[in-house]
Design an enzyme around this catalytic site. Sequence first.
Site: not given
Length: 333
Positions: A15-16, A40, A61, A76, A148, A178, A189
């Site tokens: 991820g990011f 994602t 997963d 994360l 979430y 972030t 975002r």
Amino acid sequence: MTRTTTPVLVTGGAGFIGSHLCEALIARGDYVLCVDNLMTGSLDNLSDFMRHPRFEFRRHDITEPLELKVSAIYNLACPASPVDYQRDPVHTLRTCVQGALNMLELARSCDVPILQASTSEVYGDPLQHPQVENYWGNVNPIGSRSCYDEGKRCAETLFYDYFRMHGVDTRVIRIFNTYGPRMQASDGRVVSNFIVSALKGMPLTIYGDGQQTRSFCYVDDLVRLIIACMDNKTRHETPINAGNPEEYTMLELAELVCELVGGASALTHLALPEDDPKRRKPDIEQARTVLDWKPEVSVREGLTRTRDYFRAALIPERARKESSLETREAAHA
Ligand SMILES: NC(=O)c1ccc[n+]([C@@H]2O[C@H](COP(=O)([O-])OP(=O)(O)OC[C@H]3O[C@@H](n4cnc5c(N)ncnc54)[C@H](O)[C@@H]3O)[C@@H](O)[C@H]2O)c1
């Protein structure tokens, strides 16, 4: 420093934030095992170091157990943008709760430290400002964001219960907004939304009156904090806020992005989404005193780097469009 060849595990490493963390850990000499279900995240985020001899990727997963030997766990894995986590809210909750349980069991069986990437969303729409770690929050348990917010709250509870019951060395950081390179261009975002819209000459979308505030931390600063938190040997009694306390209204952010991108973009206004927090600003006293950390990249500098990333990322798209336009024009000529 001599490092073990037993890898550190980064869940959500494609991820990011996870991809920047993997890169920083490799750079300091760690062996890194990244697990990700690519829900994602993307292998493109790993392309700079995919073939590094101290890096391994495994598609998995975390709602399913993992049996491995690792030397530390950075947990994360979880979709982070509202668009992504609301797509399958039950799976988001399962990732937060069952995923945390699986990773805590792994930490317990390997007897290694584990860090949880929690979120400022545990404060909900906060009634206290700025948010200090001992504030319990103001969260809607049944709204569309609850999968979430409540999932992350439950994961925090599990982390502290595993410490109390089993003595697992758990650390929890609460990440505030972030941003930086490798954000997805279209996950809703605000930073990526504004920059991509401005680069394309499209209107910037403001939700509500634009007076709601957020504070923005550049990804390199966050990664420094994550690693400092894992390396720190003192027991952390509470989670630690991770963010840049500089506070911006959405209108101020839009103005700054327009200035950095150049050209004039119009603003369009849409209704505020359900349970959208009005103010967000971390109190970072704990990060300063316990981890000797403070953000170093100014918002202007971080946005400039992020603009440059998206500008380069959008070039192939623009080139593709132009070449298909040329092909169509040639066909009609
Ligand atoms: N970016 C932020 O501003 C922010 C703010 C607060 C908290 N966080 C937290 O930081 C972490 C990383 O966020 P990000 O911005 O990099 O998001 P991201 O969506 O880019 O990365 C999440 C990664 O987790 C993977 N993933 C999701 N569910 C999984 C599962 N069940 N099993 C394995 N992999 C799974 C995704 O494929 C993706 O690669 C998340 O836990 C998020 O909640 C991020």
